[in-house]
Design a protein around this motif. Sequence first.
Motif, PDB file in Angstrom:
ATOM      1  N   PRO A  91      44.760  40.182  33.523  1.00  0.00           N
ATOM      2  CA  PRO A  91      43.352  40.446  33.830  1.00  0.00           C
ATOM      3  C   PRO A  91      42.618  41.218  32.735  1.00  0.00           C
ATOM      4  O   PRO A  91      41.410  41.038  32.557  1.00  0.00           O
ATOM      5  CB  PRO A  91      43.404  41.245  35.136  1.00  0.00           C
ATOM      6  CG  PRO A  91      44.792  41.810  35.193  1.00  0.00           C
ATOM      7  CD  PRO A  91      45.674  40.809  34.512  1.00  0.00           C
ATOM      8  N   LEU A  92      43.309  42.067  31.987  1.00  0.00           N
ATOM      9  CA  LEU A  92      42.637  42.853  30.951  1.00  0.00           C
ATOM     10  C   LEU A  92      42.153  41.988  29.794  1.00  0.00           C
ATOM     11  O   LEU A  92      41.288  42.413  29.024  1.00  0.00           O
ATOM     12  CB  LEU A  92      43.569  43.956  30.432  1.00  0.00           C
ATOM     13  CG  LEU A  92      43.839  45.116  31.400  1.00  0.00           C
ATOM     14  CD1 LEU A  92      44.867  46.070  30.821  1.00  0.00           C
ATOM     15  CD2 LEU A  92      42.543  45.860  31.721  1.00  0.00           C
ATOM     16  N   ALA A  93      42.715  40.787  29.659  1.00  0.00           N
ATOM     17  CA  ALA A  93      42.272  39.869  28.604  1.00  0.00           C
ATOM     18  C   ALA A  93      41.118  38.988  29.067  1.00  0.00           C
ATOM     19  O   ALA A  93      40.550  38.240  28.268  1.00  0.00           O
ATOM     20  CB  ALA A  93      43.440  38.997  28.144  1.00  0.00           C
ATOM     21  N   ALA A  94      40.758  39.071  30.342  1.00  0.00           N
ATOM     22  CA  ALA A  94      39.738  38.180  30.907  1.00  0.00           C
ATOM     23  C   ALA A  94      38.338  38.557  30.435  1.00  0.00           C
ATOM     24  O   ALA A  94      38.059  39.704  30.096  1.00  0.00           O
ATOM     25  CB  ALA A  94      39.795  38.234  32.436  1.00  0.00           C
ATOM     26  N   ARG A  95      37.472  37.558  30.422  1.00  0.00           N
ATOM     27  CA  ARG A  95      36.058  37.797  30.127  1.00  0.00           C
ATOM     28  C   ARG A  95      35.212  36.732  30.815  1.00  0.00           C
ATOM     29  O   ARG A  95      35.650  35.595  30.998  1.00  0.00           O
ATOM     30  CB  ARG A  95      35.796  37.821  28.625  1.00  0.00           C
ATOM     31  CG  ARG A  95      36.097  36.542  27.894  1.00  0.00           C
ATOM     32  CD  ARG A  95      35.828  36.722  26.401  1.00  0.00           C
ATOM     33  NE  ARG A  95      35.757  35.462  25.689  1.00  0.00           N
ATOM     34  CZ  ARG A  95      36.784  34.847  25.166  1.00  0.00           C
ATOM     35  NH1 ARG A  95      37.995  35.370  25.266  1.00  0.00           N
ATOM     36  NH2 ARG A  95      36.630  33.698  24.526  1.00  0.00           N
ATOM     37  N   ALA A  96      34.009  37.104  31.177  1.00  0.00           N
ATOM     38  CA  ALA A  96      33.142  36.220  31.963  1.00  0.00           C
ATOM     39  C   ALA A  96      32.699  34.995  31.181  1.00  0.00           C
ATOM     40  O   ALA A  96      32.398  33.950  31.773  1.00  0.00           O
ATOM     41  CB  ALA A  96      31.921  36.993  32.458  1.00  0.00           C
ATOM     42  N   ARG A 102      44.227  44.857  41.576  1.00  0.00           N
ATOM     43  CA  ARG A 102      43.413  46.075  41.508  1.00  0.00           C
ATOM     44  C   ARG A 102      42.730  46.182  40.143  1.00  0.00           C
ATOM     45  O   ARG A 102      41.581  46.630  40.051  1.00  0.00           O
ATOM     46  CB  ARG A 102      44.275  47.311  41.779  1.00  0.00           C
ATOM     47  CG  ARG A 102      44.664  47.493  43.235  1.00  0.00           C
ATOM     48  CD  ARG A 102      45.110  48.921  43.522  1.00  0.00           C
ATOM     49  NE  ARG A 102      46.258  49.292  42.706  1.00  0.00           N
ATOM     50  CZ  ARG A 102      47.522  49.146  43.100  1.00  0.00           C
ATOM     51  NH1 ARG A 102      47.790  48.648  44.293  1.00  0.00           N
ATOM     52  NH2 ARG A 102      48.517  49.516  42.307  1.00  0.00           N
ATOM     53  N   THR A 103      43.446  45.769  39.104  1.00  0.00           N
ATOM     54  CA  THR A 103      42.847  45.795  37.768  1.00  0.00           C
ATOM     55  C   THR A 103      41.662  44.855  37.694  1.00  0.00           C
ATOM     56  O   THR A 103      40.595  45.215  37.170  1.00  0.00           O
ATOM     57  CB  THR A 103      43.897  45.396  36.706  1.00  0.00           C
ATOM     58  OG1 THR A 103      44.995  46.299  36.754  1.00  0.00           O
ATOM     59  CG2 THR A 103      43.289  45.405  35.318  1.00  0.00           C
ATOM     60  N   ALA A 104      41.828  43.651  38.218  1.00  0.00           N
ATOM     61  CA  ALA A 104      40.725  42.686  38.220  1.00  0.00           C
ATOM     62  C   ALA A 104      39.524  43.219  38.984  1.00  0.00           C
ATOM     63  O   ALA A 104      38.373  43.096  38.553  1.00  0.00           O
ATOM     64  CB  ALA A 104      41.188  41.357  38.812  1.00  0.00           C
ATOM     65  N   PRO A 156      40.148  24.179  33.343  1.00  0.00           N
ATOM     66  CA  PRO A 156      39.235  24.599  32.271  1.00  0.00           C
ATOM     67  C   PRO A 156      39.999  24.668  30.947  1.00  0.00           C
ATOM     68  O   PRO A 156      41.038  25.315  30.858  1.00  0.00           O
ATOM     69  CB  PRO A 156      38.774  25.990  32.726  1.00  0.00           C
ATOM     70  CG  PRO A 156      39.881  26.486  33.614  1.00  0.00           C
ATOM     71  CD  PRO A 156      40.497  25.281  34.256  1.00  0.00           C
ATOM     72  N   MET A 157      39.472  23.996  29.926  1.00  0.00           N
ATOM     73  CA  MET A 157      40.142  23.950  28.620  1.00  0.00           C
ATOM     74  C   MET A 157      39.770  25.184  27.815  1.00  0.00           C
ATOM     75  O   MET A 157      39.035  25.130  26.824  1.00  0.00           O
ATOM     76  CB  MET A 157      39.752  22.672  27.878  1.00  0.00           C
ATOM     77  CG  MET A 157      40.184  21.403  28.577  1.00  0.00           C
ATOM     78  SD  MET A 157      41.978  21.229  28.705  1.00  0.00           S
ATOM     79  CE  MET A 157      42.422  21.072  26.990  1.00  0.00           C
ATOM     80  N   ALA A 158      40.282  26.313  28.263  1.00  0.00           N
ATOM     81  CA  ALA A 158      40.003  27.589  27.599  1.00  0.00           C
ATOM     82  C   ALA A 158      41.156  28.535  27.878  1.00  0.00           C
ATOM     83  O   ALA A 158      41.837  28.427  28.893  1.00  0.00           O
ATOM     84  CB  ALA A 158      38.695  28.196  28.106  1.00  0.00           C
ATOM     85  N   GLY A 159      41.361  29.452  26.967  1.00  0.00           N
ATOM     86  CA  GLY A 159      42.432  30.423  27.147  1.00  0.00           C
ATOM     87  C   GLY A 159      42.407  31.425  26.006  1.00  0.00           C
ATOM     88  O   GLY A 159      41.428  31.516  25.260  1.00  0.00           O
ATOM     89  N   ALA A 160      43.465  32.182  25.866  1.00  0.00           N
ATOM     90  CA  ALA A 160      43.570  33.183  24.807  1.00  0.00           C
ATOM     91  C   ALA A 160      45.038  33.480  24.572  1.00  0.00           C
ATOM     92  O   ALA A 160      45.902  33.097  25.367  1.00  0.00           O
ATOM     93  CB  ALA A 160      42.823  34.468  25.195  1.00  0.00           C
ATOM     94  N   LEU A 165      44.621  35.841  33.448  1.00  0.00           N
ATOM     95  CA  LEU A 165      43.515  35.634  32.506  1.00  0.00           C
ATOM     96  C   LEU A 165      42.460  34.684  33.056  1.00  0.00           C
ATOM     97  O   LEU A 165      41.275  35.020  33.119  1.00  0.00           O
ATOM     98  CB  LEU A 165      44.070  35.090  31.188  1.00  0.00           C
ATOM     99  CG  LEU A 165      43.040  34.520  30.206  1.00  0.00           C
ATOM    100  CD1 LEU A 165      42.140  35.620  29.674  1.00  0.00           C
ATOM    101  CD2 LEU A 165      43.722  33.778  29.074  1.00  0.00           C
ATOM    102  N   VAL A 166      42.876  33.491  33.475  1.00  0.00           N
ATOM    103  CA  VAL A 166      41.915  32.474  33.899  1.00  0.00           C
ATOM    104  C   VAL A 166      41.300  32.823  35.243  1.00  0.00           C
ATOM    105  O   VAL A 166      40.070  32.752  35.417  1.00  0.00           O
ATOM    106  CB  VAL A 166      42.576  31.080  33.941  1.00  0.00           C
ATOM    107  CG1 VAL A 166      41.603  30.042  34.494  1.00  0.00           C
ATOM    108  CG2 VAL A 166      43.027  30.663  32.542  1.00  0.00           C
ATOM    109  N   GLY A 167      42.114  33.215  36.211  1.00  0.00           N
ATOM    110  CA  GLY A 167      41.581  33.552  37.529  1.00  0.00           C
ATOM    111  C   GLY A 167      40.583  34.691  37.473  1.00  0.00           C
ATOM    112  O   GLY A 167      39.502  34.619  38.080  1.00  0.00           O
TER     113      GLY A 167
END
Length: 360
Positions: A121-126, A38-40, A112-116, A11-13
């Motif tokens: 990778p599918l949960a990641a966002r810019a 590959r997903t990322a 970074p004080m952020a997460g979900a 997620l974070v990376g």
Amino acid sequence: MRSALVVGTGLVGTSVALALSERGVAVHLRDVDPVAVRTAASLGAGTVDGSADVVDLAIVAVPPALVGRILADIQAEGVARHYTDVASVKAGPQQDVIALECDTVHYVGGHPMAGAERSGPLAARANLFEGRTWVLTPTPDTETETLNTALELVALCGATPVLMGAAAHDRAVGLVSHTPHVVASLVAMRLEQAEERAVSLAGPGIRDLTRIAASDPQLWVDILSANAGVVADILEGLAADLDDAVAGLRAMASTDDAKRSGGAQIVEGMLRRGNTGRARIPGKHDGRPARYEAVAVLIGDQPGELAKLFTDADRAGINIEDVRLEHSTGQLAGLVFLSVAQGAAVGLEETLRARGWRLR
């Protein structure tokens, strides 16, 4: 910053890689999981092929226990001019980095004080880090250019940098992040064997309190194991507070007037101290505690209702600070809570009523 390497595409990376890619940085991706990397890459986070040149910054986005070893490996390859990590605890990884004789001159720890609740990778966002705090924990010999490169990373991701010592960071996140996660899980555990009728009554209070309990257990075992002593100390203090709360509530259930009065004072004092502590949490704009008012609007279940509500709210010329939805399963209506700055609720209510909305 023109190029970066992200090692670890969870997620974070992946979110870091997406943020950098959106801002024109050439990002290269690595992960021991070929599916994850590959997903990322397919999401536009970067390329899987390695860079032939030395990149400006390598970001290690792996569990805390692996940071030291991964950093040692990629520094041995000479892949970057500067190095950082995004692990959620700092003292342990920093000790590992020193014990493995890594190059600490060109390394600075980060978090970074952020997460979900979701991982991978599918949960990641810019925009995951926009408006969030990003802690940097330099070593005693971290050079200025390395720190400046890490600060540029924070800026490119839209976050706000804070410099702290590694041990101070771990004590802080133990209080504001790690302990709350354990407490949320403990409360959620009480629902596991509860009667279905009781669980069906769950409203926004229990949903808000237990939201983070939906996170990946294995990920949190890794996090808590790296900060276990700090979290245990905080929970021990919390246990003492719980004992006091139980004693106060037992007294309130007594038939003795004096005991009931004393118990009520204990519980009221606890609730008032909770108010005081809650008020210390900074607001989103200026870092100071912010006070908001909520306007509750009844809304139908038809398509386009939310868009219409936001359009009508915009006519009031009042900034909406936050939005919360409360919708019961099987119901054809719900509540939308619009949070606005203190003193602005009256104007918003007048505008919405004039547009035909029903307020609670």
